[in-house]
Design a protein around this motif. Structure first.
Motif, PDB file in Angstrom:
ATOM      1  N   LEU A   1      -0.892 -11.202   5.098  1.00 21.14           N
ATOM      2  CA  LEU A   1      -1.010  -9.781   4.791  1.00 21.14           C
ATOM      3  C   LEU A   1      -2.088  -9.127   5.641  1.00 21.14           C
ATOM      4  O   LEU A   1      -1.955  -7.966   6.048  1.00 21.14           O
ATOM      5  CB  LEU A   1      -1.320  -9.580   3.304  1.00 21.14           C
ATOM      6  N   GLY A   2      -3.166  -9.874   5.921  1.00 19.66           N
ATOM      7  CA  GLY A   2      -4.237  -9.345   6.757  1.00 19.66           C
ATOM      8  C   GLY A   2      -3.758  -9.029   8.158  1.00 19.66           C
ATOM      9  O   GLY A   2      -4.219  -8.067   8.777  1.00 19.66           O
ATOM     10  N   LYS A   3      -2.823  -9.840   8.668  1.00 24.18           N
ATOM     11  CA  LYS A   3      -2.277  -9.591   9.998  1.00 24.18           C
ATOM     12  C   LYS A   3      -1.302  -8.416   9.994  1.00 24.18           C
ATOM     13  O   LYS A   3      -1.247  -7.626  10.942  1.00 24.18           O
ATOM     14  CB  LYS A   3      -1.557 -10.847  10.513  1.00 24.18           C
ATOM     15  N   LYS A   4      -0.532  -8.302   8.913  1.00 22.09           N
ATOM     16  CA  LYS A   4       0.471  -7.245   8.829  1.00 22.09           C
ATOM     17  C   LYS A   4      -0.156  -5.896   8.468  1.00 22.09           C
ATOM     18  O   LYS A   4       0.256  -4.850   8.969  1.00 22.09           O
ATOM     19  CB  LYS A   4       1.530  -7.606   7.779  1.00 22.09           C
ATOM     20  N   PHE A   5      -1.129  -5.906   7.556  1.00 17.22           N
ATOM     21  CA  PHE A   5      -1.761  -4.668   7.095  1.00 17.22           C
ATOM     22  C   PHE A   5      -3.289  -4.795   7.202  1.00 17.22           C
ATOM     23  O   PHE A   5      -3.988  -4.884   6.203  1.00 17.22           O
ATOM     24  CB  PHE A   5      -1.383  -4.379   5.638  1.00 17.22           C
ATOM     25  N   PRO A   6      -3.814  -4.793   8.425  1.00 19.70           N
ATOM     26  CA  PRO A   6      -5.267  -5.007   8.601  1.00 19.70           C
ATOM     27  C   PRO A   6      -6.121  -3.920   7.957  1.00 19.70           C
ATOM     28  O   PRO A   6      -7.260  -4.176   7.571  1.00 19.70           O
ATOM     29  CB  PRO A   6      -5.426  -5.019  10.128  1.00 19.70           C
ATOM     30  N   LYS A   7      -5.591  -2.705   7.824  1.00 20.18           N
ATOM     31  CA  LYS A   7      -6.373  -1.617   7.237  1.00 20.18           C
ATOM     32  C   LYS A   7      -6.530  -1.777   5.729  1.00 20.18           C
ATOM     33  O   LYS A   7      -7.447  -1.217   5.140  1.00 20.18           O
ATOM     34  CB  LYS A   7      -5.725  -0.267   7.547  1.00 20.18           C
ATOM     35  N   HIS A   8      -5.600  -2.493   5.120  1.00 23.82           N
ATOM     36  CA  HIS A   8      -5.643  -2.657   3.666  1.00 23.82           C
ATOM     37  C   HIS A   8      -6.003  -4.071   3.233  1.00 23.82           C
ATOM     38  O   HIS A   8      -6.611  -4.270   2.185  1.00 23.82           O
ATOM     39  CB  HIS A   8      -4.280  -2.279   3.058  1.00 23.82           C
ATOM     40  N   PHE A   9      -5.597  -5.071   4.037  1.00 14.04           N
ATOM     41  CA  PHE A   9      -5.832  -6.470   3.667  1.00 14.04           C
ATOM     42  C   PHE A   9      -6.713  -7.174   4.682  1.00 14.04           C
ATOM     43  O   PHE A   9      -6.563  -8.372   4.921  1.00 14.04           O
ATOM     44  CB  PHE A   9      -4.493  -7.214   3.540  1.00 14.04           C
TER      45      PHE A   9
ATOM     46  N   PRO B   1       0.813  -1.225   0.000  1.00 15.48           N
ATOM     47  CA  PRO B   1       0.000   0.000   0.000  1.00 15.48           C
ATOM     48  C   PRO B   1       0.842   1.268   0.000  1.00 15.48           C
ATOM     49  O   PRO B   1       1.309   1.718   1.048  1.00 15.48           O
ATOM     50  CB  PRO B   1      -0.839  -0.127   1.279  1.00 15.48           C
ATOM     51  N   LEU B   2       1.068   1.841  -1.172  1.00 17.80           N
ATOM     52  CA  LEU B   2       1.816   3.087  -1.332  1.00 17.80           C
ATOM     53  C   LEU B   2       0.978   4.062  -2.160  1.00 17.80           C
ATOM     54  O   LEU B   2       0.103   3.647  -2.926  1.00 17.80           O
ATOM     55  CB  LEU B   2       3.150   2.809  -2.033  1.00 17.80           C
ATOM     56  N   PRO B   3       1.261   5.362  -2.055  1.00 18.44           N
ATOM     57  CA  PRO B   3       0.452   6.374  -2.782  1.00 18.44           C
ATOM     58  C   PRO B   3       0.890   6.526  -4.239  1.00 18.44           C
ATOM     59  O   PRO B   3       1.357   7.591  -4.652  1.00 18.44           O
ATOM     60  CB  PRO B   3       0.712   7.648  -1.972  1.00 18.44           C
ATOM     61  N   GLY B   4       0.723   5.484  -5.036  1.00 20.32           N
ATOM     62  CA  GLY B   4       1.159   5.523  -6.424  1.00 20.32           C
ATOM     63  C   GLY B   4       0.462   6.593  -7.235  1.00 20.32           C
ATOM     64  O   GLY B   4       1.090   7.286  -8.043  1.00 20.32           O
ATOM     65  N   GLU B   5      -0.850   6.740  -7.038  1.00 18.09           N
ATOM     66  CA  GLU B   5      -1.604   7.715  -7.826  1.00 18.09           C
ATOM     67  C   GLU B   5      -1.185   9.140  -7.485  1.00 18.09           C
ATOM     68  O   GLU B   5      -1.081   9.993  -8.364  1.00 18.09           O
ATOM     69  CB  GLU B   5      -3.100   7.532  -7.576  1.00 18.09           C
ATOM     70  N   ILE B   6      -0.927   9.403  -6.210  1.00 18.73           N
ATOM     71  CA  ILE B   6      -0.492  10.736  -5.789  1.00 18.73           C
ATOM     72  C   ILE B   6       0.861  11.073  -6.415  1.00 18.73           C
ATOM     73  O   ILE B   6       1.069  12.186  -6.915  1.00 18.73           O
ATOM     74  CB  ILE B   6      -0.403  10.813  -4.253  1.00 18.73           C
ATOM     75  N   ILE B   7       1.775  10.101  -6.407  1.00 21.17           N
ATOM     76  CA  ILE B   7       3.092  10.309  -7.006  1.00 21.17           C
ATOM     77  C   ILE B   7       2.964  10.581  -8.502  1.00 21.17           C
ATOM     78  O   ILE B   7       3.604  11.487  -9.049  1.00 21.17           O
ATOM     79  CB  ILE B   7       3.990   9.080  -6.769  1.00 21.17           C
ATOM     80  N   LEU B   8       2.130   9.803  -9.187  1.00 20.36           N
ATOM     81  CA  LEU B   8       1.965   9.957 -10.630  1.00 20.36           C
ATOM     82  C   LEU B   8       1.354  11.313 -10.971  1.00 20.36           C
ATOM     83  O   LEU B   8       1.834  12.012 -11.876  1.00 20.36           O
ATOM     84  CB  LEU B   8       1.089   8.831 -11.184  1.00 20.36           C
ATOM     85  N   VAL B   9       0.299  11.695 -10.274  1.00 21.05           N
ATOM     86  CA  VAL B   9      -0.355  12.982 -10.542  1.00 21.05           C
ATOM     87  C   VAL B   9       0.607  14.137 -10.271  1.00 21.05           C
ATOM     88  O   VAL B   9       0.690  15.092 -11.057  1.00 21.05           O
ATOM     89  CB  VAL B   9      -1.624  13.125  -9.672  1.00 21.05           C
ATOM     90  N   SER B  10       1.357  14.061  -9.182  1.00 23.29           N
ATOM     91  CA  SER B  10       2.309  15.126  -8.841  1.00 23.29           C
ATOM     92  C   SER B  10       3.397  15.235  -9.900  1.00 23.29           C
ATOM     93  O   SER B  10       3.775  16.336 -10.312  1.00 23.29           O
ATOM     94  CB  SER B  10       2.933  14.856  -7.471  1.00 23.29           C
ATOM     95  N   ALA B  11       3.920  14.092 -10.349  1.00 24.65           N
ATOM     96  CA  ALA B  11       4.974  14.100 -11.361  1.00 24.65           C
ATOM     97  C   ALA B  11       4.451  14.608 -12.700  1.00 24.65           C
ATOM     98  O   ALA B  11       5.137  15.355 -13.408  1.00 24.65           O
ATOM     99  CB  ALA B  11       5.557  12.702 -11.521  1.00 24.65           C
ATOM    100  N   ALA B  12       3.233  14.222 -13.070  1.00 22.55           N
ATOM    101  CA  ALA B  12       2.643  14.678 -14.334  1.00 22.55           C
ATOM    102  C   ALA B  12       2.405  16.185 -14.306  1.00 22.55           C
ATOM    103  O   ALA B  12       2.651  16.882 -15.298  1.00 22.55           O
ATOM    104  CB  ALA B  12       1.334  13.943 -14.603  1.00 22.55           C
TER     105      ALA B  12
END
Length: 215
Positions: free
Chosen positions: A86-94, A31-42
């Motif tokens: 993954l559910g145990k490590k990242f409960p908010k996302h998985f 879970p990383l902010p890929g869309e934010i990075i792409l929009v900012s770079a564009a």
């Protein structure tokens, strides 16, 4: 520091690398902010001559496709135990609810879930690994993955780039208009003050003449 401001401090090659890496890792299942990075770079590319929007879109597309493919391989090998871990490590996302929602989407839409998942934050993280866990035929996954990656990454880059160019041009015209308005206001204020001063001077002269005449 704002993402765009930070990207503006690094060389163009580093911007391409960061965009490709972050989008690739997000597509892989992190879970990383890929869309934010792409929009900012564009948006930055529309204001920064050193960043080529075509190269940026190609790098972003490659990161999306490669990351999703790696995620598919990991999901196919790891299976459901991987999702549980993954559910145990990242409960908010998985968490179980998120995984159940993603599974229903895959069961209902199949290849389209991979394609349109690019445009939905939750499915963008799940698409690769979950397609592997559910043993979607790789050729189907690959077609949807490539098309989705190109349309999402390339399309987002193009839209944000042209919006940035138009906005910058509009702001320039607006700044010129503002300068003209400010100049007119300044000139008008100067003429009003000058007129008031002239009237005040004439009044003082008339008063002085009246005093002299009285004497």
């Amino acid at each position: 520091m704002h993402v765009q401001e930070w990207l503006d401090t690094v060389p163009a090659a580093a911007v391409y690398a960061v965009v490709g890496l972050v989008i690739g890792l997000e597509s892989l299942g992190i879970p990383l902010p890929g869309e934010i990075i792409l929009v900012s770079a564009a948006l930055l590319s529309s204001q920064h001559g050193g960043i080529n929007p075509v190269v940026l879109g190609a790098v972003a597309s490659a990161g999306a496709v490669i990351g999703d493919s790696i995620g598919y391989a990991i999901g196919r090998k790891g299976g459901r135990p991987l999702l549980a871990w993954l559910g145990k490590k990242f409960p908010k996302h998985f968490g179980e609810a998120h995984i159940a929602t993603a599974e229903r989407s895959f069961e209902k839409w199949g290849m389209w879930a991979v394609f349109f998942g690019r445009f939905i934050a939750l499915l963008r993280i799940f698409a690769g690994p979950l397609a592997g866990v559910l043993h979607m035929p790789y050729w189907k996954f690959l077609i949807a993955n490539v098309l989705g990656g190109i349309v999402w990454a390339g399309g987002t880059t193009a839209v944000i780039y042209y919006v940035g160019v138009v906005a910058e041009s509009w702001l320039k015209r607006f700044s010129y208009l503002g300068l003209v308005v400010a100049a007119l206001i300044g000139l008008t204020s100067f003429l009003i003050v000058k007129r008031k001063a002239k009237q005040a001077g004439a009044a003082r002269e008339a008063e002085a003449e009246t005093v002299v005449a009285a004497e």
